[in-house]
Write an enzyme that holds these catalytic residues in place. Structure first.
Site, PDB file in Angstrom:
ATOM      1  N   LYS A  22       0.839  -1.214   0.000  1.00 32.80           N
ATOM      2  CA  LYS A  22       0.000   0.000   0.000  1.00 32.80           C
ATOM      3  C   LYS A  22       0.867   1.254   0.000  1.00 32.80           C
ATOM      4  O   LYS A  22       0.665   2.161  -0.799  1.00 32.80           O
ATOM      5  CB  LYS A  22      -0.898   0.001   1.247  1.00 32.80           C
ATOM      6  CG  LYS A  22      -1.557   1.335   1.522  1.00 32.80           C
ATOM      7  CD  LYS A  22      -2.443   1.312   2.750  1.00 32.80           C
ATOM      8  CE  LYS A  22      -1.749   1.556   4.071  1.00 32.80           C
ATOM      9  NZ  LYS A  22      -1.494   2.961   4.426  1.00 32.80           N
ATOM     10  N   ASN A  23       1.840   1.296   0.912  1.00 35.93           N
ATOM     11  CA  ASN A  23       2.598   2.537   1.094  1.00 35.93           C
ATOM     12  C   ASN A  23       3.614   2.798  -0.018  1.00 35.93           C
ATOM     13  O   ASN A  23       4.222   3.870  -0.056  1.00 35.93           O
ATOM     14  CB  ASN A  23       3.266   2.549   2.463  1.00 35.93           C
ATOM     15  CG  ASN A  23       2.238   2.734   3.572  1.00 35.93           C
ATOM     16  OD1 ASN A  23       1.067   3.041   3.298  1.00 35.93           O
ATOM     17  ND2 ASN A  23       2.655   2.539   4.812  1.00 35.93           N
ATOM     18  N   CYS A 129      -5.083   8.375   9.820  1.00 34.79           N
ATOM     19  CA  CYS A 129      -5.260   7.614  11.062  1.00 34.79           C
ATOM     20  C   CYS A 129      -5.096   8.528  12.274  1.00 34.79           C
ATOM     21  O   CYS A 129      -4.297   9.463  12.248  1.00 34.79           O
ATOM     22  CB  CYS A 129      -4.177   6.540  11.173  1.00 34.79           C
ATOM     23  SG  CYS A 129      -4.476   5.105  10.165  1.00 34.79           S
ATOM     24  N   ARG A 134       0.676  14.668  13.486  1.00 36.53           N
ATOM     25  CA  ARG A 134       1.123  14.549  12.093  1.00 36.53           C
ATOM     26  C   ARG A 134       1.061  15.875  11.323  1.00 36.53           C
ATOM     27  O   ARG A 134       0.256  16.060  10.408  1.00 36.53           O
ATOM     28  CB  ARG A 134       0.343  13.450  11.380  1.00 36.53           C
ATOM     29  CG  ARG A 134       0.440  12.130  12.092  1.00 36.53           C
ATOM     30  CD  ARG A 134      -0.292  11.026  11.387  1.00 36.53           C
ATOM     31  NE  ARG A 134       0.470  10.442  10.311  1.00 36.53           N
ATOM     32  CZ  ARG A 134       0.010   9.521   9.484  1.00 36.53           C
ATOM     33  NH1 ARG A 134      -1.206   9.100   9.605  1.00 36.53           N
ATOM     34  NH2 ARG A 134       0.772   9.026   8.540  1.00 36.53           N
ATOM     35  N   VAL A 136       2.510  19.173   8.860  1.00 36.49           N
ATOM     36  CA  VAL A 136       3.059  19.193   7.490  1.00 36.49           C
ATOM     37  C   VAL A 136       4.186  20.219   7.358  1.00 36.49           C
ATOM     38  O   VAL A 136       4.528  20.648   6.261  1.00 36.49           O
ATOM     39  CB  VAL A 136       1.966  19.474   6.420  1.00 36.49           C
ATOM     40  CG1 VAL A 136       0.979  18.324   6.346  1.00 36.49           C
ATOM     41  CG2 VAL A 136       1.248  20.787   6.679  1.00 36.49           C
ATOM     42  N   LYS A 174      13.955  16.169  10.666  1.00 33.37           N
ATOM     43  CA  LYS A 174      13.413  14.926  11.219  1.00 33.37           C
ATOM     44  C   LYS A 174      13.162  14.015  10.017  1.00 33.37           C
ATOM     45  O   LYS A 174      12.807  14.511   8.943  1.00 33.37           O
ATOM     46  CB  LYS A 174      12.093  15.303  11.892  1.00 33.37           C
ATOM     47  CG  LYS A 174      11.348  14.194  12.531  1.00 33.37           C
ATOM     48  CD  LYS A 174      10.138  14.777  13.257  1.00 33.37           C
ATOM     49  CE  LYS A 174       9.523  13.690  14.118  1.00 33.37           C
ATOM     50  NZ  LYS A 174       8.381  14.180  14.869  1.00 33.37           N
ATOM     51  N   VAL A 175      13.338  12.717  10.183  1.00 37.79           N
ATOM     52  CA  VAL A 175      13.118  11.813   9.043  1.00 37.79           C
ATOM     53  C   VAL A 175      11.615  11.709   8.770  1.00 37.79           C
ATOM     54  O   VAL A 175      10.832  11.408   9.669  1.00 37.79           O
ATOM     55  CB  VAL A 175      13.680  10.404   9.333  1.00 37.79           C
ATOM     56  CG1 VAL A 175      13.362   9.458   8.182  1.00 37.79           C
ATOM     57  CG2 VAL A 175      15.181  10.470   9.571  1.00 37.79           C
ATOM     58  N   VAL A 177       8.935  10.059   5.799  1.00 41.80           N
ATOM     59  CA  VAL A 177       8.739   9.315   4.558  1.00 41.80           C
ATOM     60  C   VAL A 177       8.002  10.186   3.542  1.00 41.80           C
ATOM     61  O   VAL A 177       8.445  10.374   2.405  1.00 41.80           O
ATOM     62  CB  VAL A 177       7.934   8.018   4.837  1.00 41.80           C
ATOM     63  CG1 VAL A 177       7.614   7.281   3.542  1.00 41.80           C
ATOM     64  CG2 VAL A 177       8.689   7.112   5.812  1.00 41.80           C
ATOM     65  N   ASP A 319       4.877   0.673  11.916  1.00 43.92           N
ATOM     66  CA  ASP A 319       3.677   0.018  11.370  1.00 43.92           C
ATOM     67  C   ASP A 319       3.577  -1.452  11.778  1.00 43.92           C
ATOM     68  O   ASP A 319       2.596  -2.113  11.436  1.00 43.92           O
ATOM     69  CB  ASP A 319       3.651   0.141   9.838  1.00 43.92           C
ATOM     70  CG  ASP A 319       3.360   1.563   9.378  1.00 43.92           C
ATOM     71  OD1 ASP A 319       2.967   2.380  10.215  1.00 43.92           O
ATOM     72  OD2 ASP A 319       3.535   1.839   8.173  1.00 43.92           O
ATOM     73  N   ARG A 411      -8.596  -0.800   4.543  1.00 39.12           N
ATOM     74  CA  ARG A 411      -7.722   0.243   3.993  1.00 39.12           C
ATOM     75  C   ARG A 411      -6.359  -0.333   3.625  1.00 39.12           C
ATOM     76  O   ARG A 411      -5.717   0.181   2.698  1.00 39.12           O
ATOM     77  CB  ARG A 411      -7.509   1.368   5.027  1.00 39.12           C
ATOM     78  CG  ARG A 411      -8.722   2.240   5.235  1.00 39.12           C
ATOM     79  CD  ARG A 411      -8.360   3.408   6.134  1.00 39.12           C
ATOM     80  NE  ARG A 411      -7.091   3.965   5.721  1.00 39.12           N
ATOM     81  CZ  ARG A 411      -6.205   4.529   6.531  1.00 39.12           C
ATOM     82  NH1 ARG A 411      -6.453   4.616   7.818  1.00 39.12           N
ATOM     83  NH2 ARG A 411      -5.073   5.003   6.069  1.00 39.12           N
TER      84      ARG A 411
END
Ligand code: EPZ
Length: 432
Positions: A22-23, A129, A134, A136, A174-175, A177, A319, A411
């Protein structure tokens, strides 16, 4: 609302096919916005998040066909991974509205391709989720470093780059993805060279870089923390395969470690989750890479406790944290599980407790005191990976467990109940 009913206590034996990730599929689909030509993606999983992103991309003008035919919603009978062609001949709208973006955080990532190709994007702040705040900020800082003008107004991020984005050096504080995906896409169509430092090293970033390079981009170093991108004037079509899902792989490996048995995870790739496989082996399961995938086996010797801390790749993935906690609930002793990526990713704790687990929280660490027996109960979860941790625990619990709100599972897990029942689990979906 659909539920999943599990009767625990059966060992698992057989083969589970691992789907496309999915990701990885989501950013690859978003990359289709970057060219007027067709991007063909093989091994795209059949998941609610993929269907949702198809709708979002359609809003921008992306047309798609499945194996040469136009798909209808869930039109291939809910089957396994498939090949989808995406074509964004003309971008008809550079706004990604709240109604669509609020349902899935990854859809915010359209900001990179839209800005790079069209010089503008207006994208709603995301949802997703409920696992933490989270923000931006990294996307905004990074795109500003490439010369974008950015305003946040009325819940929308409005980004403009009238004279094309310009390559630059950007060090992620910061890391992330998602921010790595977006900056890699944006920089691919920028003028000049971009160097991204402290970039995410996840396999999904490597899959996206391979896709962009196949489309004509010039990206080096994906998979390391320094990625160099030489901007090009335009990208073209390509055909790319979505990598196998490492989180699905780890989840089923933990299910076998929990329930016992012997299962081949077909098409799984060990290098995508070596750290997690090492941890699962330490719990007492036997992990054997084969030509066909990964074989996981566990006999009745019991589960050894192992401490883990989640980290960006190549560390133990966040995850898989909930699923691992499910496994540790039946370990022979105490384990400590520390979450460092998201601040609110322990919502499975109270649901696991309903099955008889003993878990106490101390800040970002869960201390799990293994019990000899779990007992089935009705449970529900508020995010994707938490839901599947309850399925894993239910497989090893005595009696019946009902997992509610399974739209979370849909999902991210393709045909979960079919894959598990194919290996002898008693598990079924109950509609309504
Ligand atoms: C991706 O999310 C995955 N989603 C997540 O999987 C995964 O948990 C996460 O990476 C970490 O591995 C997809 O790939 C679609 P991040 P992403 O940006 O990109 C903070 C699942 O279950 N941050 O790497 O959104 C952020 O709050 C999902 O499949 C900022 O502070 O995650 C978090 O603490 C859930 N500012 C950390 O960075 C920003 O601008 C890492 O998040 C961006 C992120």
């Amino acid at each position: 609302m659909d539920r999943i009913r599990i009767v625990g206590g059966r060992e698992l034996a057989g083969t589970i096919p691992i789907s496309g990730a999915k990701n990885a599929a989501l950013p690859l689909m978003i990359a289709a916005l970057m060219t007027g030509d067709t991007l063909t993606l093989e091994n795209v999983p059949h998941l609610a998040d993929v269907e949702q992103l198809i709708r979002i991309l359609g809003n921008h003008g992306v047309d798609y066909s499945v194996n040469g035919k136009r798909d209808h919603q869930n039109g291939n009978g809910g089957g396994y991974s498939r090949t989808i062609n995406f074509t964004a001949r003309d971008i008809v709208d550079t706004t990604a509205p709240y109604e669509l973006v609020s349902k899935m955080r990854a859809s915010f990532w359209v900001i990179g391709p839209l800005l790079a190709r069209m010089g503008e994007a207006r994208v709603s702040l995301p949802g997703g989720c409920a696992i933490g705040t989270r923000p931006v900020d990294l996307f905004i800082d990074g795109l500003q470093a490439l010369g974008a003008d950015i305003d946040v107004d009325n819940g929308y991020v409005i980004a403009k780059a009238k004279n094309r984005l310009k390559g630059n050096r950007y060090v992620f504080p910061k890391v992330s993805v998602g921010a790595t995906h977006v900056l890699m896409m944006a920089a691919s169509l920028a003028r000049g060279e971009t160097v991204l430092e402290n970039a995410a090293r996840e396999p999904e970033v490597v899959n996206l870089a391979e896709c962009l390079n196949a489309m004509g981009a010039k990206i080096h170093g994906a998979g390391t923390s320094t990625i160099t991108i030489d901007g090009v004037d335009q990208l073209s079509g390509a055909s790319v395969r979505v990598i196998p899902d490492r989180i699905e792989t780890g989840t089923y490996a933990m299910a076998v470690a929990m329930a016992g048995g012997d299962v081949l995870l077909k098409d799984a790739q060990p290098d995508l989750l070596q750290n997690a496989l090492d941890v699962i082996a330490q719990t007492g399961a036997e992990i054997t890479p084969t030509n066909e995938g990964i074989r996981v086996k566990r006999n009745g010797a019991g589960i050894s406790p192992v401490d883990v801390t989640t980290e960006p790749f190549p560390g133990f993935p966040t995850d898989l944290q909930a699923q691992f906690m499910g496994l540790m609930t039946k370990a022979k002793g105490k384990s400590r599980i520390t979450e460092t990526i998201f601040e609110n990713r322990f919502m499975h704790v109270q649901e696991l407790a309903r099955l008889g687990a003993h878990i106490t929280l101390s800040g970002q660490t869960a201390i799990v005191e293994g019990v000899s027996k779990l007992k089935g109960a009705p449970v529900m979860a508020t995010d994707l990976r938490a839901s599947v941790s309850l399925v894993i625990a239910g497989l090893a619990a005595e009696g019946e467990t009902t997992v509610n709100r399974i739209y979370h599972l849909d999902r991210g897990f393709e045909r979960l109940e079919d894959k598990l029942s194919g290996c002898g689990a008693v598990i079924e979906r109950i509609s309504g």
